[in-house]
Write a protein that holds these residues in place. Structure first.
Motif, PDB file in Angstrom:
ATOM      1  N   THR A  14       0.818  -1.220   0.000  1.00 54.11           N
ATOM      2  CA  THR A  14       0.000   0.000   0.000  1.00 54.11           C
ATOM      3  C   THR A  14       0.850   1.268   0.000  1.00 54.11           C
ATOM      4  O   THR A  14       0.323   2.360  -0.165  1.00 54.11           O
ATOM      5  N   GLY A  15       2.150   1.121   0.176  1.00 58.08           N
ATOM      6  CA  GLY A  15       3.025   2.282   0.108  1.00 58.08           C
ATOM      7  C   GLY A  15       3.587   2.514  -1.280  1.00 58.08           C
ATOM      8  O   GLY A  15       4.418   3.408  -1.469  1.00 58.08           O
ATOM      9  N   SER A  16       3.156   1.742  -2.255  1.00 56.64           N
ATOM     10  CA  SER A  16       3.709   1.836  -3.605  1.00 56.64           C
ATOM     11  C   SER A  16       3.091   2.988  -4.387  1.00 56.64           C
ATOM     12  O   SER A  16       2.015   3.496  -4.059  1.00 56.64           O
ATOM     13  N   HIS A  17       3.774   3.383  -5.440  1.00 52.36           N
ATOM     14  CA  HIS A  17       3.264   4.432  -6.325  1.00 52.36           C
ATOM     15  C   HIS A  17       2.022   3.956  -7.083  1.00 52.36           C
ATOM     16  O   HIS A  17       1.130   4.763  -7.362  1.00 52.36           O
ATOM     17  N   TYR A  32      -0.267   1.921  -5.929  1.00 60.08           N
ATOM     18  CA  TYR A  32      -1.386   2.058  -4.988  1.00 60.08           C
ATOM     19  C   TYR A  32      -1.846   3.520  -4.912  1.00 60.08           C
ATOM     20  O   TYR A  32      -3.048   3.819  -5.005  1.00 60.08           O
ATOM     21  N   GLU A  33      -0.903   4.415  -4.744  1.00 63.66           N
ATOM     22  CA  GLU A  33      -1.254   5.829  -4.611  1.00 63.66           C
ATOM     23  C   GLU A  33      -1.923   6.370  -5.880  1.00 63.66           C
ATOM     24  O   GLU A  33      -2.850   7.176  -5.810  1.00 63.66           O
ATOM     25  N   GLN A  34      -1.454   5.897  -7.030  1.00 65.23           N
ATOM     26  CA  GLN A  34      -2.037   6.362  -8.282  1.00 65.23           C
ATOM     27  C   GLN A  34      -3.479   5.879  -8.426  1.00 65.23           C
ATOM     28  O   GLN A  34      -4.359   6.630  -8.880  1.00 65.23           O
ATOM     29  N   MET A  35      -3.749   4.641  -8.034  1.00 69.46           N
ATOM     30  CA  MET A  35      -5.107   4.117  -8.124  1.00 69.46           C
ATOM     31  C   MET A  35      -6.044   4.881  -7.186  1.00 69.46           C
ATOM     32  O   MET A  35      -7.192   5.172  -7.538  1.00 69.46           O
ATOM     33  N   SER A  79      -5.610   7.997  -6.269  1.00 70.94           N
ATOM     34  CA  SER A  79      -5.796   9.336  -6.831  1.00 70.94           C
ATOM     35  C   SER A  79      -6.763   9.332  -8.008  1.00 70.94           C
ATOM     36  O   SER A  79      -7.351  10.359  -8.339  1.00 70.94           O
ATOM     37  N   LEU A  80      -6.937   8.158  -8.635  1.00 69.03           N
ATOM     38  CA  LEU A  80      -7.898   8.052  -9.738  1.00 69.03           C
ATOM     39  C   LEU A  80      -9.312   7.785  -9.238  1.00 69.03           C
ATOM     40  O   LEU A  80     -10.231   7.584 -10.042  1.00 69.03           O
ATOM     41  N   GLY A  81      -9.461   7.722  -7.921  1.00 67.02           N
ATOM     42  CA  GLY A  81     -10.797   7.620  -7.348  1.00 67.02           C
ATOM     43  C   GLY A  81     -11.240   6.245  -6.934  1.00 67.02           C
ATOM     44  O   GLY A  81     -12.390   6.039  -6.543  1.00 67.02           O
ATOM     45  N   ALA A  82     -10.350   5.273  -6.993  1.00 67.02           N
ATOM     46  CA  ALA A  82     -10.725   3.917  -6.592  1.00 67.02           C
ATOM     47  C   ALA A  82     -10.844   3.854  -5.064  1.00 67.02           C
ATOM     48  O   ALA A  82     -10.032   4.455  -4.349  1.00 67.02           O
ATOM     49  N   ARG A 108       3.416   4.954 -15.561  1.00 66.48           N
ATOM     50  CA  ARG A 108       4.405   5.851 -14.951  1.00 66.48           C
ATOM     51  C   ARG A 108       4.574   5.546 -13.463  1.00 66.48           C
ATOM     52  O   ARG A 108       5.681   5.608 -12.916  1.00 66.48           O
ATOM     53  N   ALA A 109       3.476   5.202 -12.804  1.00 65.82           N
ATOM     54  CA  ALA A 109       3.548   4.822 -11.387  1.00 65.82           C
ATOM     55  C   ALA A 109       4.353   3.534 -11.228  1.00 65.82           C
ATOM     56  O   ALA A 109       5.150   3.387 -10.281  1.00 65.82           O
ATOM     57  N   LEU A 110       4.142   2.615 -12.152  1.00 64.88           N
ATOM     58  CA  LEU A 110       4.882   1.354 -12.121  1.00 64.88           C
ATOM     59  C   LEU A 110       6.380   1.615 -12.326  1.00 64.88           C
ATOM     60  O   LEU A 110       7.227   1.004 -11.655  1.00 64.88           O
ATOM     61  N   GLU A 111       6.717   2.524 -13.223  1.00 66.43           N
ATOM     62  CA  GLU A 111       8.118   2.883 -13.444  1.00 66.43           C
ATOM     63  C   GLU A 111       8.729   3.509 -12.199  1.00 66.43           C
ATOM     64  O   GLU A 111       9.892   3.260 -11.863  1.00 66.43           O
ATOM     65  N   LYS A 112       7.949   4.307 -11.486  1.00 69.45           N
ATOM     66  CA  LYS A 112       8.434   4.902 -10.240  1.00 69.45           C
ATOM     67  C   LYS A 112       8.698   3.824  -9.193  1.00 69.45           C
ATOM     68  O   LYS A 112       9.654   3.920  -8.415  1.00 69.45           O
ATOM     69  N   ASP A 113       7.850   2.799  -9.166  1.00 68.60           N
ATOM     70  CA  ASP A 113       8.077   1.700  -8.220  1.00 68.60           C
ATOM     71  C   ASP A 113       9.349   0.932  -8.566  1.00 68.60           C
ATOM     72  O   ASP A 113      10.068   0.467  -7.674  1.00 68.60           O
TER      73      ASP A 113
END
Length: 837
Positions: free
Chosen positions: A310-313, A315-318, A320-323, A500-505
Motif C-alpha cells: 500500500t506504500g507503492s506508487h 497504490y497511490e495512483q489508483m 488518486s484516480l478515485g478507486a 508511470r507509477a509502475l516505473e516509479k516503483d
C-alpha cells in the motif's frame, strides 16, 4: 590418537549441524508436512503418470508413453528404478533429509568440502558454504521445481574439490572423491549443468598445467591427470543407462538434430545448427548491465510478477484516480506486477544475486589474492558472463553457438551465471583467507581494503543510487500492462498514469536495494577493518561477516522461496483434480485414443497428460517430426492430421460458463487402418505440404526414400471390409489383428521412431516405413494376420548392464580408497606422535 581424531572431526560435525539447522529453519514448513508448490514438478507428474502406472501394474520397465505428444520415449521422464547403485549414495550424501532441505544441505556441504581442501579457515569455510547454497538462483530453481539442475549445481564444488586434491598430490583420495562427486553429478543428469562443470574442469586443468610447467612439476601433473581421466571414465559408466539412450534420443529431437524441413527457413543462418534454432536457444539471455544483479538484487526490477504494498506508487495512483481504498488494498494483496525491466523479453522469476558482501569480497580478492588458482577462476567467471549474455553479446556467442561442441543443444543462456555464482564465492573466501592468514602486512591489507570498499561502494552509488534517477525503467511488459490498465480503468490516459507509477516503483526498488547493498558492504568492510586494526579478534569478525551474508541472502531469497511457497500436499494435488470434461471422457471404454485439450496452452502444459493420452504436453526435448507437425498442421487445426492422430475428443471452454467441456470427434481414424493409395513425395517439404489437403483415412503420403522397403511404384489395395484392430495395448508393445483380401499398406496412429520400434507380422520381423511425415506404416500381406509393434531399444538394455556392473565397481573402489586414506592418515599421525612428545 583417538583424542586427536575426535578433536579433528568435531568442527566438521559442528559445521554439518549448522548447515542442517539453517536449511531446516529456512524450510521449516516441511516439518509441518508441507511441500513446495513447484510448477514444473506438476508438469513432471503429468508427464510420468502413465509410465508410473504401467510400472506399478506390471513391474515392467516403461520405455515409451503415449501420454504426451502422441507418443515419445520415457527416457527423460521416468523408466522406473534403475540399475545404478549411486542411487543409494545420492540418498546418503544428503543424510536422507526431506526436500528441499536436502538440496540446500548438499550445496553447503559440497562447498564446505572444497573450502576445506583449499585450506581456508573454519568460519571462512562456513561462510562459503552458506553463500553458495543461498544464492538466489538456487532458491528460484527449488521454487519452480528444477530439481536435477539444483542437485548438479550443488555438486559442482565437490567435483572441483576432488580435482584440486588430486593435483595437490593426494592421488588416491583425490581421484576417489572426483569419481564419486562426478558420478553423482552425471547421475542427476542435468546435461547443461554437466556441460558448465566440464568448462570449469577444462579451465582448472589448463591452470594446473601452466602452474606445473612453471614449477617444473609436469611428471606429477601428468600422473594426476591420468588418474583423473580414469576417475572421469569410471564416473560416467554408471550413467550409461541414461547417457546412451539420451544420446540416441537426442538425435531425433529438437536438442540434438535438425528438422528436414526448410519451409519458411530461407535464412541460411537458421539452418547452420544441428541443434536448437538460435533464436529459440537464446531466449532468456541476460543483459550485459543486468549482470549487476549479482550485487544489487533489484537492479532490473527483480521478477516479472511480484506484489506491491500500500506504500507503492501504483497504490497511490489508483487512489488518486478515485478507486475506493478498501477495494485497492484487496486488489494489491492479490495482484502481482511486472517490476522486471531487464533484457529478457520473456521475463524472469528473479535475479541471480550472490550477495553484496560476496561481490565486495570478490573485488577485494582481485587486489590481494596471488595464488595461481585465481586465474582459472577468473577465466571461468568471464566465460560464465559471456555465455549468459547470449544474444546480447552475439559477436562472440553466435560463433560459439555454431562452433563450440554441443553448445547448440542448450537454451536459456542465463543459466551460465551458475559459473560466476560459484567462482565469486570461492574468490570471496580467498580474499578473507588472505586477510586472516598473517602473510601480509596490516598496512598493505588496510590499503587494499580501502580500495575494494571504494570500488564496490562506488559501483552501488553510481549504478544504483544515482541510476535510480536516470535509468530508463520501461519494460517489455508495459504494452500488455497498458492494455490491461486501460480496460480496468477506462481509458488510455489513466493507463499511462499507471505505467508511470509502475516505473516509479521500479526506480524506488532500485534505490532501496542499492542502499541495502551499501549497508551490507559497510558491515563487512567494517568488520575486516576492526580486525586489521586490532579492535576485534578474527573469530568474532568472521562471525559478524557470516551472519551478515546469511541475513543478506535469506532476506532476498524469501521473495522467491518463502513460507507462501509451501503448501499442504492436498492443495498441490488439487491441481491434478479432473474436470467434468476429463471425467466424462474417461467413461469411454476404448483403451486407446487421444485427447486435445484447448482450454490450456496445449504444448506447454503436461497436466492434461495426467488424465489422457495427449496430443499436447510439455517437454524441452520434443521429437523434431512432431514439432514440425505442430508448427505446420496441428496449430492450424488441420482435422485430417488430427484425425490420423486418433484425436477422439477435444476439450474446449464452454461459450457461456468458460468451463471445460468434452466434444467427441466422430471422424477420428482409429488406432490403425488400411489406405487405398500412396502419394509419393520427393522430399520432406513436399510430404508436409501434401498433408495440407490429404484425406489421411483414404491415402498416405510417403517419402520416396522408403520406396525400397515398399517397392518402387508400389500402390496398396484394400477391400471394403479391410480392418486393422488393436487387440492389446501396452507401453512397450501393441498387438493388432488385420484382415484384408489384398496386400495393403497399414497406417498406424503411432509416432515414427526408428531407434527401437520393431514390427512383426505373424512373428516375422518386417520393415516399418514413415508415412504422413510422422506415423508408422507397414506393408501387410493379404489375409488375416497378427501384428506386433514392440519397443526394443538395445541401447537401453546394454546401458543398464554397464550401469549395474560399473556402479558396483565404482562404489567398491571409492570405499577402498577412502579406507586407504584413513589408514594412511592414522599411520602418519602415529609416526608424528613421538616427535611431538
Amino acid at each position: 590418537m583417538k583424542q586427536n581424531w575426535l578433536k579433528a572431526i568435531l568442527p566438521h560435525l559442528a559445521a554439518i549441524g549448522i548447515f542442517i539447522l539453517l536449511a531446516t529453519v529456512y524450510c521449516s514448513p516441511v516439518l509441518e508436512g508441507k511441500i513446495v508448490n513447484q510448477s514444473d514438478m506438476m508438469n513432471v507428474k503429468g508427464m510420468a503418470k502413465e509410465a508410473r502406472d504401467f510400472y506399478e501394474a506390471t513391474g515392467e520397465t516403461p520405455l515409451w508413453s503415449n501420454s504426451m505428444f502422441s507418443g515419445m520415449p520415457t527416457y527423460v521422464v521416468y523408466t522406473g528404478p534403475g540399475k545404478n547403485k549411486l542411487t543409494i549414495v545420492n540418498q546418503l550424501v544428503t543424510l536422507g533429509l526431506p526436500a528441499p532441505i536436502n538440496m540446500l544441505f548438499l550445496a553447503m556441504i559440497s562447498m564446505y568440502l572444497l573450502a576445506c581442501i583449499l585450506d581456508f579457515k573454519y568460519w571462512i569455510r562456513v561462510l562459503g558454504a552458506i553463500a553458495f547454497a543461498f544464492c538466489s538462483y538456487n532458491l528460484i530453481l527449488i521454487d519452480v521445481g528444477h530439481v536435477t539442475k539444483m542437485y548438479d549445481i550443488a555438486l559442482m564444488p565437490a567435483v572441483l574439490a576432488g580435482i584440486i586434491l588430486t593435483y595437490r598430490g593426494r592421488l588416491i583420495g583425490g581421484a576417489a572423491l572426483t569419481a564419486l562427486a562426478t558420478g553423482l553429478l552425471i547421475y542427476n543428469n542435468h546435461l547443461q549443468m554437466i556441460y558448465y562443470t566440464l568448462i570449469m574442469i577444462i579451465c582448472l586443468v589448463i591452470g594446473a598445467f601452466i602452474h606445473a610447467l612453471k614449477n617444473k612439476e609436469l611428471p606429477q601433473f601428468f600422473k594426476a591427470s591420468v588418474l583423473l581421466a580414469f576417475a572421469g571414465i569410471l564416473a560416467a559408466l554408471p550413467a550409461m543407462d541414461s547417457l546412451l539412450t539420451t544420446k540416441e534420443y537426442a538425435d531425433y529431437t529438437m536438442r540434438g538434430s535438425k528438422s528436414e524441413l526448410t519451409l519458411g527457413k530461407e535464412d541460411a543462418k537458421e539452418n547452420k545448427s544441428t541443434g536448437l534454432d538460435i533464436d529459440y536457444a537464446y531466449e532468456w539471455s541476460y543483459g550485459v548491465p543486468e549482470s549487476f544483479t549479482l550485487m544489487i538484487p533489484g537492479f532490473v526490477g527483480n521478477s516479472s510478477a511480484q506484489k506491491l504494498g500500500t506504500g507503492s506508487h501504483v497504490y497511490e495512483q489508483m487512489i488518486s484516480l478515485g478507486a475506493p481504498a478498501a477495494q485497492v488494498e484487496q486488489y494489491m494483496d492479490q495482484m502481482k506486477f511486472p517490476l522486471y525491466y531487464g533484457a529478457q523479453e520473456r521475463g524472469t522469476s528473479g535475479p541471480v544475486y550472490v550477495g553484496a558482501i560476496i561481490c565486495f569480497l570478490f573485488i577485494l580478492s582481485l587486489l590481494v589474492v596471488s595464488n595461481w588458482q585465481k586465474w582459472w577462476l577468473l577465466a571461468v567467471t568471464v566465460i560464465g558472463f559471456i555465455l549468459a549474455w547470449g544474444k546480447n553479446f552475439g559477436f562472440i556467442n553466435d560463433f560459439l553457438f555454431y562452433h563450440l561442441p554441443l553448445y547448440n543443444k542448450f537454451r536459456a543462456p542465463s543459466q551460465a551465471l551458475v559459473l560466476p555464482s560459484l567462482t565469486f564465492v570461492i574468490l570471496a573466501c580467498w580474499a578473507l583467507q588472505e586477510m586472516a592468514n598473517g602473510k601480509h602486512s596490516k598496512e598493505e591489507l588496510l590499503k587494499k581494503l580501502k580500495q575494494a570498499t571504494l570500488i564496490s561502494g562506488g559501483i552501488v552509488v553510481v549504478l544504483g543510487i544515482l541510476g535510480s534517477m536516470f535509468w530508463n525503467f520501461s519494460s517489455h511488459s508495459d504494452a500488455t500492462m497498458l492494455n490491461y490498465f486501460g480496460q480496468m480503468l477506462g481509458g488510455e490516459a489513466n493507463a499511462k498514469l499507471m505505467i508511470r507509477a509502475l516505473e516509479k516503483d521500479r526506480s524506488s526498488l532500485l534505490l532501496k536495494d542499492s542502499i541495502r547493498s551499501l549497508v551490507f558492504i559497510a558491515i563487512a568492510a567494517g568488520a575486516i577493518w576492526a580486525y586489521l586494526k586490532g579492535k576485534l579478534q578474527w573469530q568474532p569478525a568472521a562471525i559478524i561477516i557470516v551472519a551478515a551474508v546469511t541475513i543478506d541472502l535469506v532476506q532476498v531469497d524469501r521473495n522467491y522461496l518463502g513460507k507462501d511457497s509451501f503448501v499442504d500436499e492436498s492443495v498441490l494435488l488439487s491441481q491434478l483434480s479432473p474436470s467434468q470434461a476429463d471425467l466424462q471422457i474417461k467413461q469411454d471404454p476404448d483403451p486407446y485414443y487421444r485427447v486435445f485439450n484447448l482450454t490450456t496452452s496445449p504444448f506447454d502444459d503436461a497436466i492434461p497428460s495426467y488424465f489422457h493420452k495427449n496430443i499436447g504436453g510439455y517437454s524441452p526435448a520434443k521429437l523434431w517430426i512432431y514439432q514440425d507437425l505442430i508448427t505446420h498442421q496441428i496449430s492450424k487445426n488441420n482435422m485430417h492430421v488430427l484425425n490420423m492422430l486418433n484425436t477422439k475428443y477435444f476439450i474446449v471452454p464452454d461459450q457461456k460458463t468458460g468451463q471445460p467441456v468434452a466434444q467427441r470427434n466422430p471422424d477420428a481414424n482409429g488406432n490403425a487402418w488400411f489406405v487405398k493409395g500412396i502419394v509419393w513425395a520427393p522430399d520432406a517439404n513436399t510430404e508436409m505440404k501434401t498433408l495440407d489437403y490429404l484425406d489421411t483415412k483414404d491415402s498416405a503420403v510417403v517419402d520416396k526414400r522408403f520406396a525400397k522397403e515398399l517397392g518402387n511404384g508400389y500402390q496398396p489395395a484394400a477391400d471394403s471390409g479391410a480392418t486393422i484392430k488393436l487387440t492389446k495395448y501396452g507401453l512397450n508393445s501393441l498387438e493388432y489383428a488385420s484382415s484384408n483380401s489384398q496386400e495393403g499398406l497399414g497406417v498406424f496412429s503411432e509416432i515414427y521412431y526408428p531407434a527401437g520400434w520393431n514390427a512383426y507380422i505373424d512373428g516375422k520381423k518386417t520393415d516399418i516405413v514413415r508415412v504422413n511425415y510422422a506415423l508408422r506404416g507397414l506393408k501387410i500381406p493379404a489375409g488375416q494376420h497378427k501384428i506386433d509393434l514392440k519397443f526394443e531399444p538395445t541401447t537401453f538394455f546394454t546401458g543398464q548392464k554397464i550401469s549395474s556392473i560399473s556402479s558396483t565397481v565404482l562404489v567398491i573402489l571409492v570405499l577402498g580408497a577412502f579406507i586407504f586414506e584413513i589408514i594412511a592418515a592414522g599411520k602418519k599421525e602415529e609416526k608424528q606422535e613421538p616427535t611431538s612428545k
